[in-house]
Write an enzyme that holds these catalytic residues in place. Structure first.
Site, short mmCIF file in Angstrom:
data_model
loop_
_atom_site.label_atom_id
_atom_site.label_comp_id
_atom_site.label_asym_id
_atom_site.label_seq_id
_atom_site.Cartn_x
_atom_site.Cartn_y
_atom_site.Cartn_z
N ASP A 101 -65.10 96.71 102.57
CA ASP A 101 -66.09 96.10 103.59
C ASP A 101 -65.75 97.22 104.96
O ASP A 101 -64.59 97.53 105.16
CB ASP A 101 -64.86 94.47 103.83
CG ASP A 101 -65.40 93.77 104.88
OD1 ASP A 101 -66.71 93.62 105.11
OD2 ASP A 101 -65.43 92.60 103.67
N ASP A 202 -70.20 94.01 107.61
CA ASP A 202 -69.76 92.93 108.23
C ASP A 202 -70.86 92.60 109.27
O ASP A 202 -71.30 93.90 110.24
CB ASP A 202 -68.66 92.39 108.56
CG ASP A 202 -68.43 91.03 108.96
OD1 ASP A 202 -68.58 90.50 108.29
OD2 ASP A 202 -68.12 91.43 110.33
N GLU A 259 -74.64 92.44 105.38
CA GLU A 259 -74.08 90.84 105.64
C GLU A 259 -75.45 90.87 107.21
O GLU A 259 -75.07 91.38 108.18
CB GLU A 259 -73.22 89.97 106.14
CG GLU A 259 -73.36 89.29 106.27
CD GLU A 259 -71.70 88.90 107.53
OE1 GLU A 259 -71.09 87.46 106.88
OE2 GLU A 259 -71.10 89.43 108.12
N HIS A 335 -65.79 84.70 101.31
CA HIS A 335 -64.79 83.91 102.33
C HIS A 335 -65.15 82.57 103.59
O HIS A 335 -64.18 82.40 103.65
CB HIS A 335 -64.38 85.23 102.27
CG HIS A 335 -64.77 86.16 103.30
ND1 HIS A 335 -65.93 86.72 102.41
CD2 HIS A 335 -64.94 86.41 104.60
CE1 HIS A 335 -66.66 87.31 103.57
NE2 HIS A 335 -65.75 87.56 104.84
N ASP A 336 -65.89 83.06 103.78
CA ASP A 336 -66.99 82.27 104.85
C ASP A 336 -67.39 80.72 104.67
O ASP A 336 -67.89 80.16 105.10
CB ASP A 336 -67.69 83.00 105.38
CG ASP A 336 -67.37 84.53 106.39
OD1 ASP A 336 -66.01 84.34 107.10
OD2 ASP A 336 -67.64 85.33 106.56
#
Length: 561
Positions: A101, A202, A259, A335-336
């Site tokens: 990440d 991210d 993302e 995870h979100d």
């Protein structure tokens, strides 16, 4: 797309690991790198090609690792750099790649850069972050944080505000500063040199802030303008990513996924262009936002079921408009997001198995790279047993703080219902390995309360049941590897207005796939033109009932043209 043109990441399936919740090796209640290493054979058995690791860098954990205080050190909670290097070596020995990440829209406020930046206006690192004078004694503009509240924090030492599009402890880096960009690129190159296989980036679409940082429109009942609307896909974003491509990404055959909040088709065609000028693919959120609350002040918080024709229209748009131009990423969970079987399928015991398999089938036969979030492959569900005292997520805590306690837009009980449907901690409860103590995750006290259904939903039970969701995913992954039509075939939606069935075709030069997925909890009848030479490639029932679709039935026909 010819077979020669297929890239390895277009045939790959990614397994996302949230380290804190995957496997604890030292029984402190927190998952760690040694724990992940101990489960590599499980990932290999599933068939996944790539592990995407959520952040494992040093962090004070205001946002569970997405507030990084040192980009080149491992969080001691997770282990050491030697532990990471061992994980990388053992994964590679099994043919599994590791994608890290990359969180560079912001750092932690505990990062040395920010500590220096806030020390004085003339510090060398002052321009590493975005500082502005007050306007009429208030914030420099009316933008809101993604985690509720304002996007600015006043600093008494220097009398200015700093921007934080997320938590106060996540100040935004100033990508307009060439020194910031080069410092980030140098850091990335050192990770590439270490042997990692790519980056998940991210909120990458937020790096370029608009000139002048203008005020934005404030929705009714809201206090702040949407930072997403004001910042995403800013004026220099493609310049920054192309510079990253030139200075980092071209240095190795690595996989990149960005993302990209608020991305539209035209921007996605640039971010994920097949010419390789920027990234390999993007995560877009449109299908995740179709069931948001109609009141923009409440944002995502709602529990209304998704209207299937809206989902079909959206996913079809991304399938067709990126075809031959760019590349899709395919996901239901991360995870979100909450657990997909609870959100889009059914976690009722009688429908749990078939609906989880249906959702898997629907997604894995589309064009793009599929992502499986840990536990999705065994049908982990939302955690209805978690109450206000159990939640860890800053997003959930801020929702109560602002929407309930400050603004009175909603009562706490209603918000709790919404959190049980859409909250991020649904996905962050520890991985359910066994029906024993703490589901085999730890013998210590888990950092987040366990979902209380681990006695029936766990890896051991899945591996011992030939009809399990796990083995269905295993078959889907094998088809992704073996059938070129899944990678290269044309997508064709059928019956777009059907409110209960999502059916589509994948069309190749010599064969077709017909993918039928029922979202109904009862048996229904639908007629499809199935050739006599068709074979059932995969189904979530043991037989074929023809035109009758049983609850959540999913089946894929394969036939020659």
């Amino acid at each position: 797309m010819t077979e020669q043109a297929i890239k390895w990441w277009q045939k790959a399936v990614v397994y996302q690991v949230y380290p804190r919740s995957f496997q604890d090796s030292n029984n402190d209640g927190i998952g760690d790198l040694k724990g992940i290493e101990s489960r590599l054979d499980y990932v290999k058995k599933l068939g996944a090609d790539v592990i995407w690791l959520n952040p494992v860098y040093d962090s004070p954990n205001e946002d569970n690792g997405y507030d990084i205080s040192d980009y080149e050190a491992i969080n001691p909670e997770f282990g050491s750099m030697e532990d990471f290097e061992s994980l990388l070596e053992e994964a590679h020995a099994r043919g599994i790649k590791i994608v890290m990440d990359l969180v560079v829209n912001h750092s932690s406020s505990k990062h040395q850069w920010f500590i220096e930046s806030k020390s004085s206006k003339d510090n060398d690192k002052r321009d590493f972050y975005i500082w502005r004078d007050p306007v009429d004694g208030h914030e420099p503009n009316n933008w809101g944080s993604f985690f509720a509240g304002p996007a600015w924090k006043f600093d008494e030492t220097t009398g200015q505000y700093y921007m934080h599009l997320f938590a106060e402890g996540q100040p935004d880096l100033n990508w307009a500063n060439p020194e910031v960009r080069q410092t980030v690129f140098d850091m990335m190159n050192r990770w590439v040199d270490k042997g990692i296989d790519g980056f998940r980036m991210d909120v990458i679409s937020l790096l370029s802030k608009p000139d002048g940082l203008p005020d934005g429109p404030i929705p009714e009942d809201a206090h702040y303008a949407s930072s997403n609307d004001m910042v995403a896909n800013g004026p220099k974003i493609h310049d920054y990513i192309q510079e990253m491509r030139e200075k980092v990404l071209n240095n190795a055959d690595i996989m990149t996924v960005g993302e990209a909040s608020n991305v539209d088709i035209e921007n996605a065609k640039r971010y994920a262009a097949k010419d390789g000028s920027e990234l390999n693919m993007v995560f877009q959120f449109e299908h995740m936002e179709l069931d948001d609350n109609p009141n923009p002040a409440l944002g995502k918080w709602d529990n209304a079921p998704l209207y299937l024709p809206k989902l079909k229209k959206n996913l079809t748009k991304w399938q067709n408009e990126l075809a031959g131009v760019a590349w899709n990423s395919l996901y239901w969970e991360n995870h979100d997001q909450p657990r997909s079987v609870s959100r889009f399928g059914s976690d009722k015991p009688e429908f749990h198995n078939v609906s989880a398999k249906m959702l898997a089938t629907l997604l894995h036969f589309m064009q793009g790279t599929p992502y499986i979030y840990q536990g999705q492959e065994i049908g982990m569900t939302n955690a209805y047993n978690l109450g206000w005292d159990d939640f860890n997520d800053i997003d959930i805590k801020n929702a109560r703080r602002y929407l309930v306690e400050r603004d009175g837009l909603i009562d706490a009980d209603t918000l709790l219902d919404y959190v049980h449907y859409k909250g991020r901690d649904n996905a962050r409860t520890p991985m359910q390995w066994t029906d024993g103590e703490n589901a085999g995750f730890t013998t210590g006290t888990p950092w987040l309360k366990m979902n209380n259904n681990f006695d029936t939903i766990n890896v051991d039970a899945a591996l011992n049941d030939e009809n399990s969701i796990f083995y269905h995913y295993q078959k889907l992954i094998a088809f992704r590897h073996d059938l070129d039509i899944v990678t290269t075939g044309r997508y064709e939606l059928l019956d777009p207005e059907d409110e209960q069935v999502y059916a589509y075709k994948r069309v190749g030069e010599n064969e077709e796939l017909l993918v039928i997925n029922s979202f109904a909890e009862e048996s229904i009848v639908r007629e499809f033109d199935v050739p006599e030479n068709a074979e059932i490639l995969i189904s979530n029932y043991k037989d074929d009932a023809g035109h009758t679709l049983r609850p959540y039935e999913s089946k894929v026909y394969r036939y020659a043209k």
